[in-house]
Design an enzyme around this catalytic site. Sequence first.
Site, mmCIF file in Angstrom:
data_model
loop_
_atom_site.group_PDB
_atom_site.id
_atom_site.type_symbol
_atom_site.label_atom_id
_atom_site.label_comp_id
_atom_site.label_asym_id
_atom_site.label_seq_id
_atom_site.Cartn_x
_atom_site.Cartn_y
_atom_site.Cartn_z
ATOM 1 N N SER A 17 0.842 -1.192 0.000
ATOM 2 C CA SER A 17 0.000 0.000 0.000
ATOM 3 C C SER A 17 0.884 1.252 0.000
ATOM 4 C CB SER A 17 -0.953 -0.060 1.203
ATOM 5 O OG SER A 17 -1.946 0.914 1.135
ATOM 6 N N ASP A 68 -8.105 -4.308 -7.154
ATOM 7 C CA ASP A 68 -7.771 -3.645 -5.888
ATOM 8 C C ASP A 68 -8.440 -2.277 -5.850
ATOM 9 O OD1 ASP A 68 -6.607 -2.475 -3.658
ATOM 10 O OD2 ASP A 68 -4.558 -2.953 -4.233
ATOM 11 N N HIS A 80 -6.384 -6.252 -1.090
ATOM 12 C CA HIS A 80 -5.438 -5.152 -0.957
ATOM 13 C C HIS A 80 -4.263 -5.685 -0.146
ATOM 14 C CE1 HIS A 80 -3.736 -1.245 -0.728
ATOM 15 N NE2 HIS A 80 -3.844 -1.169 0.590
#
Length: 541
Positions: A211, A437, A466
């Site tokens: 991320s 995602d 994710h």
Amino acid sequence: MRKVIALFSAAVALVALSGASVGAAPDSAGPEDTGQGKLVWSSCNDATTPALQCAMLDVPVDYANPHGPKIKIKVNRLPATAAKNKQQGPILLNPGGPGNSGLWMPAFISGQIPQDVASTYDWIGFDPRGTNASEPHVVCDAEYFHGERPDYQISQGTSKAWLTKAAGYAADCAADWSWLMPHMTTVDSARDMDSIRRALGAPKINFYGGSWGTSLGSTYGQLFPSRVRRMVLDSIVGPTIPWYDHNILQDKEHQRRFDAFADWTAKADSIYHLGTDAATIRKAYDRVEAALRTDPVDAAPAPGKIGPAEFEDTFYGGGYNFLRWPRMATVLSAYVTRHDTRPLNIAYNRYAAPGTDDAGFPAYNAAQCNENAWPRDWEFWKKDQARVNATAPFYTYNNMWYNAACMFWPGQGNPAGRMKITGKGLPPVLLFQATEDAATPYEGGLAMRDALPGSKLVVQTGGSFHEILFHGNACLDDTFTAYLRDGSLPKGGGRIAKTCAPGPDPEPVYVTPPPDVTTKTAGPATPLPPTDPEAVRGVLR
């Protein structure tokens, strides 16, 4: 309304924040004299992982002034146990956020790969500056997320309340933390990583980031390419897109994931009894949200009430992890067919209830609001977000208000934007990206592959997790292991070097609350552990 906004903007602007380092030029060497401290290791007293060691590291608030004020970074490590001639050095770990703790990662990730590989690395976790166990732990408004908060939907007349709330948050951060907030950017955290490297005595580091951690890792690689040995980026933030525009991409992808959830739920009408088409499921969702506007649910043990804002927060996490779908469908079914609010209370406390303070939210804002210039005119936001909401109503206004403090953030942000990523001097980087995602949309993975021409991109076609590693997909996890073992990379050329299939959708089940659970004892009101299959590890809103 414009007078209200102007007053808040003026109030916040009175607190001058200067010296932001987001515009720092790439520096492959960096200053040798960083003014940092040393790592003195001691046991973390972790009963589950006794070998885990902890330390605090002094680093400068401002790397342009290395002998100025210091802050502390909390670091832990799980030392390599392989023979010295087989050890491969430290691998620094970051789960995203911005602002999430990385201290859980050494034990968890090393346990996900074969021990003959895991034992060759020193696994290094850390809490980014200003967060969690690092010192100071920045808190702007400990009750900012407590329910019941104003309705996200601007059609409910709550815009003034949200603007007041967002402006107040920015003012609180500025009033208490003006000396640190400009130095809580991705660049600053990347320089902290190099301070950790130096304190470890390692000429190079390995890195895994998910991320926002992909932005952190690529920034480190841009600043210090000669100090990177191996790097893995999982669920990728596009390297050039402004944060405001990134949020709009998220809105569109979250809508697609919610539509996929509605389709999945409609196919299980025999279990949830909500209807046999997606449109009916969406209407059920709207119906529950409308009911909570007039009759919010007790959030205990979390503080306050579950109103429409808290309800939306409970559901958006399904875009990160589809293993939440059975519980989400149960929430709707229980409320609509039985007016049973217990599943909603349990889901809220598992997925969305606030902690004891505003957690990583100051770090989130410090990074995003400082690293780009944001629109400051509410009239622009209102018109532009309405345009997005017309096709993506599930998440647009939720996401808008989550980021609204940037409308009032002291300073104007960096007009040049985030650091340009070129990959010059970097060894091959291994990239992982799912096509569905919602938090870090697929475009970001392609853009990072283009920015790092020597990299290899692995795509999970149809995947929606994710952070896609460590969910039991051998195609993905074995690729990661091979790279850590000896640097092996997928052989494919072009933008996509390898594709992997997604896992199956979850089985539809009605998640019945335990018989002893009541509205006032449901819980826990703490984030799920990273080992829970329904957990969301890296949260980039």
